[in-house]
Design an enzyme around this catalytic site. Sequence first.
Site, PDB file in Angstrom:
ATOM      1  N   LEU A   1      67.078  44.805 -12.434  1.00 52.16           N
ATOM      2  CA  LEU A   1      66.422  45.637 -13.445  1.00 52.16           C
ATOM      3  C   LEU A   1      67.389  46.089 -14.541  1.00 52.16           C
ATOM      4  O   LEU A   1      68.422  46.680 -14.257  1.00 52.16           O
ATOM      5  CB  LEU A   1      65.831  46.878 -12.741  1.00 52.16           C
ATOM      6  CG  LEU A   1      64.979  47.775 -13.641  1.00 52.16           C
ATOM      7  CD1 LEU A   1      63.734  47.052 -14.110  1.00 52.16           C
ATOM      8  CD2 LEU A   1      64.630  49.047 -12.904  1.00 52.16           C
ATOM      9  N   ASP A   2      67.043  45.836 -15.782  1.00 49.12           N
ATOM     10  CA  ASP A   2      67.812  46.300 -16.940  1.00 49.12           C
ATOM     11  C   ASP A   2      69.212  45.692 -16.991  1.00 49.12           C
ATOM     12  O   ASP A   2      70.077  46.195 -17.709  1.00 49.12           O
ATOM     13  CB  ASP A   2      67.925  47.833 -16.970  1.00 49.12           C
ATOM     14  CG  ASP A   2      66.581  48.516 -17.103  1.00 49.12           C
ATOM     15  OD1 ASP A   2      65.613  47.854 -17.515  1.00 49.12           O
ATOM     16  OD2 ASP A   2      66.493  49.712 -16.794  1.00 49.12           O
TER      17      ASP A   2
END
Lengths: 278, 278, 278, 278
Positions: A220-221
């Site tokens: 994520l990210d």
Amino acid sequence: MERKILLTECPDETGLIARITGICGRHSLNIIKNTEFVANQQRLFFMRTVLEGDFPESFPDEVRSALPQGASVRLMASRRKRLVIMVTREQHCLGDLLLKNYAGNVNFEIAAVIGNYDTLRELTEKFAIPFHLVSHEDLTREEHCRQIMKVIGQYEPDYIVLAKYMRILTPEFINAYPSRIINIHHSFLPAFIGARPYEQAYNRGVKIIGATAHFVTEHLDEGPIIEQDVIKVDHNYTAADMAEAGRDIERMVLDHALNYVMDDKVFIFGNRTVVFRN
Amino acid sequence: MERKILLTECPDETGLIARITGICGRHSLNIIKNTEFVANQQRLFFMRTVLEGDFPESFPDEVRSALPQGASVRLMASRRKRLVIMVTREQHCLGDLLLKNYAGNVNFEIAAVIGNYDTLRELTEKFAIPFHLVSHEDLTREEHCRQIMKVIGQYEPDYIVLAKYMRILTPEFINAYPSRIINIHHSFLPAFIGARPYEQAYNRGVKIIGATAHFVTEHLDEGPIIEQDVIKVDHNYTAADMAEAGRDIERMVLDHALNYVMDDKVFIFGNRTVVFRN
Amino acid sequence: MERKILLTECPDETGLIARITGICGRHSLNIIKNTEFVANQQRLFFMRTVLEGDFPESFPDEVRSALPQGASVRLMASRRKRLVIMVTREQHCLGDLLLKNYAGNVNFEIAAVIGNYDTLRELTEKFAIPFHLVSHEDLTREEHCRQIMKVIGQYEPDYIVLAKYMRILTPEFINAYPSRIINIHHSFLPAFIGARPYEQAYNRGVKIIGATAHFVTEHLDEGPIIEQDVIKVDHNYTAADMAEAGRDIERMVLDHALNYVMDDKVFIFGNRTVVFRN
Amino acid sequence: MERKILLTECPDETGLIARITGICGRHSLNIIKNTEFVANQQRLFFMRTVLEGDFPESFPDEVRSALPQGASVRLMASRRKRLVIMVTREQHCLGDLLLKNYAGNVNFEIAAVIGNYDTLRELTEKFAIPFHLVSHEDLTREEHCRQIMKVIGQYEPDYIVLAKYMRILTPEFINAYPSRIINIHHSFLPAFIGARPYEQAYNRGVKIIGATAHFVTEHLDEGPIIEQDVIKVDHNYTAADMAEAGRDIERMVLDHALNYVMDDKVFIFGNRTVVFRN
């Protein structure tokens, strides 16, 4: 006579440019633009060559056979990329993309919009683009993602753009479209990973806020960054004001990132990108 | 084994990159970095190639003979360029250059500073750089410029940098150093040509001010632009505040422009430049 | 007739501006500039008032007694702040401060420079500023910090500026100068906290790098931010190139932050700042 | 309880802030935000005060009578301003305004769009906004402007926004809406006044291009500037590329300028503006 883009990626060694451009020359392919980059630390060579002429079918193979083992050679036709856009409830990024698609002077076409709420149906349909509601309610994340994948499947997009889609995707989803999902994150990553970045930014008392467009990976990210930009803020900005001010920079960063990707100007290696901006 | 930079400039035609990089390859010269640009409107080709290897003496001629009539081929050794700096009374650009020269991690060395006032002698001599006062008082512009040229002559500089030198130079002076005089102008040209740009800016009520680094030609403030940048201002700025705020941007723009020129990244054609920033 | 700056900070309530400016009026103090801010979430009122006139001794007390319990009222004389600069080995921030101090058109004066290496002695002494070597070798952090504090003590500075001082300070040191130590950190905090931010930035593949000036608190890299800025980078930048490019932004951010602090334009509350830039 | 904005403008003298805020206090009006500016050179005082409370009808008069002769005092209700947009054929600024109007989180509403071509009718009507074609063909400029004025008349707008309206307006038109016509010009004025600024920019070889939002006066491209911004370009940009890149900055500058004007944050004096950005 056609215009195509040759994308070459291989371990670096002496003479690569001469070999590739030599093959182009033998087929009387005119080089309109040539950009190269060597990642010295990783000993990798990247080149993007815009060519004009009559391309023999064997051309990519000829190039490949002149390069070291493991070379990636892609010959991209000049055509608009097909996009499926995923959204939640915020309209600023989607609106911008719809307008540009409508104006028609961009290198993509929007095939469909998928939302987990119905909020943006009206806006989407104004522009005669199909809108699909795939609600996440009463579904596991896995089921929800699979339903979205089914909708996406019917459009065969080149890329999936998360234009403020606010839910986490499953690894299954992400792995189905490797290097083909682009997200706009509302902070200058790696600052403020995760939820509510503007509140995090307000609480930290920062004087700049930003946005990051990146490819989506399982982490994520943390996928490869394509483009980032920031604007200045000050003590007068509440978290809500920052979110408001951030909208402009979000859509601009996404817009620039899409320009680069759609023009085949972006290479990914490891967790990084090469972006030939020109 | 040496590192050199090959600068090529000629009318555009098919196969130029292959020809040049082919010759490099035949001499086992490794291409560290290659950047090219074609000015389509003017049908001109520009290429900068950073090479490593053993350069035969005939190399530039070989390249030249492979290119169209009128090609310019230059092979630049990797060495620091010699500068003579000309100043009047403001210290911010000179100070910055002296510091960078002292730190030593730049691609130039300051041979001497020439001032038409003695104001900056003390600062210059702190860094053990010779300072020459050539006062303009009681001299015609022609005589004054000739006296400066005489001082410059003893240093044989590669470039002359006008670091806030506030007087107009004679055509004789300018023509003695074609494409070798770099000026920092305190506005985003072509806005506010001529004297007192910050007062002009204040009077016009602009919301941005800027600076421009350019090569000096006979046409005042109209030479080829190398680099420009701006900063935002508002109604709180008097003309004096703008001048103060402008100093940072002036020295930064000059600094960047010098970086590009010293690294042989700048081509001039007509009244324009090609600047290979990377 | 004098010029002074009145800094007011208190819980917000109705009528504060009228009360304060009313008292100014009764003493015929002319308001040159008035800037106020209310932090709504925290219900706090901040005001900076530049005044001209004859100030009765009782003036700050009069203001204080007109404000709610717990108000902070400070009347700052217009005088240059005294700085002690702490450095390690990098010269770009120090050099910039020395030049500005030498030019004299700034609102601070450098009383002394302290280094944990002798590297920057020569540069400092060019400008006739005392340089103190306080080596950390063979000392515990506590002993080292105490030795530095002893040197600082003899200069009675208003502020201590860490101009690329690369060691961690003890809580004892930090608490001795509350809200009076300013650091320049080489990343856009909170990204890349800790050591080697440019290598972290390179490894993350970011497209912008930045710098942050902040007050130093016991929590490393987490003190109130005064100013931040960024520049764009791309795949051509190695970690070393980023560090090089970052120097300009570091010294500019530090420069701006010092401007604000020296002009008494900065209030601290919690982990945030109010910066009245104008 | 209402929220209103008090705009004060008068010759500067001592005690103005105390007098105005004193009157606010006597009516228990709470000051949410107060921003003031004194133009020293012109001896003018400007103040914008956001107030909350119950406003007696006499309030503006009370303020006026406490101020020097010639003071301008305006008490603005908090309501969306009505806009009429004028366009020619380019959609990017109009599209952006239509989207923001549709989203509804802005401080204006678009009453109508007037075009001298029919090109943008479809886009406008998607958003259920009336579109009026007023062709300039076979009409003198005077007749054309009068026809437009007639259409405008039926909407009683607060402001007229020229969102890439590419024709010159008559003095009669301009004088009918003093300080109420806002234009977006596609250069960083005063550079490249007049037609085809991007071609002018290309020919000059600039490294930045910009946009300027300004009030329209009888002097073409010379009205008071509200907002400006720029982006960097390089030798790779043709005039057409610059125009393309400029679109983003045009709509962003117009957007910011409208924000300021709609929030009653802009004062005009002479050929300048005071813009209280916060």
